[in-house]
Write an enzyme that holds these catalytic residues in place. Structure first.
Site, PDB file in Angstrom:
ATOM      1  N   GLU A  38       0.889  -1.165   0.000  1.00  0.00           N
ATOM      2  CA  GLU A  38       0.000   0.000   0.000  1.00  0.00           C
ATOM      3  C   GLU A  38       0.921   1.208   0.000  1.00  0.00           C
ATOM      4  O   GLU A  38       1.550   1.525   1.005  1.00  0.00           O
ATOM      5  CB  GLU A  38      -0.913  -0.025   1.225  1.00  0.00           C
ATOM      6  CG  GLU A  38      -2.165   0.814   1.041  1.00  0.00           C
ATOM      7  CD  GLU A  38      -2.021   2.234   1.555  1.00  0.00           C
ATOM      8  OE1 GLU A  38      -1.499   3.079   0.787  1.00  0.00           O
ATOM      9  OE2 GLU A  38      -2.430   2.499   2.679  1.00  0.00           O
ATOM     10  N   CYS A  52      -1.834   8.827   3.003  1.00  0.00           N
ATOM     11  CA  CYS A  52      -1.530   8.290   1.671  1.00  0.00           C
ATOM     12  C   CYS A  52      -2.683   8.521   0.709  1.00  0.00           C
ATOM     13  O   CYS A  52      -2.479   8.670  -0.495  1.00  0.00           O
ATOM     14  CB  CYS A  52      -1.196   6.803   1.770  1.00  0.00           C
ATOM     15  SG  CYS A  52      -2.438   5.835   2.636  1.00  0.00           S
TER      16      CYS A  52
END
EC number: 1.2.1.8
Length: 503
Positions: free
Chosen positions: A260, A294
């Protein structure tokens, strides 16, 4: 009175263990720039010990103690951890804030999510037993087939500093629920609450070696973990550049990884929105967690018809955000995590300005805060799609704005990125929203909001944002291997070869 940072060691085989080289790293409070404690600096030798402990725990009693134990056994420990997290919520939230600069309200919310995540995967651990031996329909009646799901083995978990305990939990909880054993390497910039998780595990009696925690530098502890031959899988959350290195280190052993990585996510705002509601969601989508997310929707793609009004209201709202010590009541933007990150963000803003962009607001240290790694919420306009500020992840409270006229243009701008983690669309037209959810190339799409996250729904991205999905029912599958079992169920011989004559 300030909460003391507990002086912990590495957590290996259920015990506290001093790092092999005896070194420690300072913990710096980003709100004051002052050292407030230390964490142990693990190295390759410590990683070896942690992996060996995890392997022993996996195989102990032929796996019956953990890997092959009933899901209800593992669920009991996960629920006990969740209960302890809630019991220690105030303490843990304060430690998180001191360590990474997150506003205390957000850190407390994170602790609720940590407990909820352990509870959720406890339920999935129990239901895993019911999913075992699922029959497979075959075209030949003389064969029977079923599937087993088994723990993938020893897993290396490498986690970031923006949600230190929560991001660790996203990996630890499903890995343990699946029956894996694990070595966790949190970011050296924010490891304090992960070491407290070790204390919680010790307190609830988690079997030794099931979870091991090695803190330290990425180059000295993270790299040896990702390349370790005794690790069966690596799960990583962090930067694109580090993700590439982890893939490369796993490749010689054909070791599975899930990644990720970063993002440069769009938020598309059409001209039919309620401006005040849309402005708040736009700012929340970029400035939440001090802009260090993120999935931050840091590229605002704004309809030209409302651009002037919308930008004026954004500036007014941004100037009203309370920027302060994150322990202060009502803080809504604290410091970024480190001096290095602070300097990097300032350079992004400076480069944008030098390339011709306009800084509508922010981009500097707040005048009332002389110490700490603080940056005012920043909005940048007159952005060209070739600019660094449009193309690269800042990981700070910086929003860039680009205008559009047509839906097609908005979609093109939204997809003008190497990343594909998330995206948002704000509009009163439900059909239009549906079209954009299908057109935007990302793993997560938010409609008329930005950043909601629930452990029941899968999380992950496309393109350079990585691959694999965490959370949701599939989150546990990240740590499971599928085994096919096929049985010949006929009394008749197979009959492929001619039987030799009997003498």
């Amino acid at each position: 009175m300030a909460t003391a940072i507990p002086q912990r060691q590495l957590f290996v085989a259920g015990e506290w263990r001093a790092p092999a080289l005896g070194r420690r790293l300072p913990v710096v409070n980003p709100a004051t720039e002052s050292p407030i404690g230390e964490i142990p600096a693990g190295t390759a030798e410590d990683v070896d010990a942690a992996v060996a402990a995890a392997r022993e725990a996996l195989k102990r009693n032929r796996g019956r103690d953990w890997a092959r134990a009933p899901g209800a056994v593992r669920a009991k420990y996960l629920r006990a951890i969740a209960a302890k997290i809630i019991e220690r919520k105030s303490e843990l939230a304060r430690l998180e804030t001191l360590d990474c600069g997150k506003p205390l309200d957000e850190a407390a919310w994170d602790m609720d999510d940590v407990a909820g995540c352990f509870e959720y995967f406890a339920d999935l651990a129990e239901s895993l037993d019911k999913r075992q031996n699922a029959p497979v329909s075959l075209p030949m009646e003389n064969f029977k087939c079923y599937l087993r799901k088994e723990p993938i083995g020893v897993v290396g978990l490498i986690t970031p500093w923006n949600y230190p305990l929560l991001m660790a939990t996203w990996k630890v909880a499903p890995a343990l629920a699946a029956g894996c054993t694990a070595v966790l390497k949190p970011s050296e910039l924010a490891s304090v609450t992960c070491l407290e998780l070790a204390d919680v595990c010790k307190e609830v009696g988690l079997p030794s070696g099931v979870l091991n925690i090695v803190t330290g530098l990425g180059s000295e502890a993270g790299a040896p973990l990702s390349s370790h031959p005794g690790v069966d899988k690596v799960a990583f959350t962090g930067s694109y550049e580090t993700g590439k290195k982890i893939m490369a280190s796993a490749a010689p052993m054909v070791k599975p990884v899930s990644l990720e990585l970063g993002g440069k996510s769009p938020i598309v705002v059409f001209d039919d929105v309620d401006v005040e509601k849309a402005v708040e969601w736009t700012l929340f989508g970029c400035f939440w967690t001090n802009g260090q997310i993120c999935s931050a929707t840091s590229r605002l793609i704004l309809h030209k018809k409302i651009a002037k009004e919308f930008q004026e209201r954004m500036v007014a709202w941004a100037k009203n955000i309370k920027v302060s010590d994150p322990l202060e009541e009502g803080c809504r933007l604290g410091p970024v995590v480190s001096e290095g990150q602070y300097e990097k963000i300032k350079q992004f803003v400076s480069t944008a300005k030098s390339q011709g962009a306009t800084i509508l607001t922010g981009g500097v240290r707040p005048k009332h805060l002389e110490k700490g790694f603080y940056i005012e919420p920043t909005i940048i306009t007159d952005v060209d799609t070739s600019m660094q500020i449009w193309r690269e992840e800042v990981f700070g409270p910086v929003l860039c704005v680009k205008e559009f006229s047509t839906e097609e243009e908005a979609i093109e701008l939204a997809n003008d990125t190497h990343y594909g983690l998330a995206g948002a669309v704000l509009s009163g037209d439900r059909e239009r929203c549906q079209r954009l959810t299908e057109e935007i190339d990302a793993g997560i799409i938010w409609v008329n909001c930005s950043q909601p996250c629930f452990c029941q729904a899968p999380w992950g991205g496309n393109k350079r944002s990585g691959f694999g999905r965490e959370l949701g029912e599939g989150g546990i599958d990240n740590y499971l291997s599928v085994k096919q079992v096929t049985e010949y169920a006929s009394d008749e011989p197979w009959g492929w070869y001619k039987s030799p004559s009997k003498l």
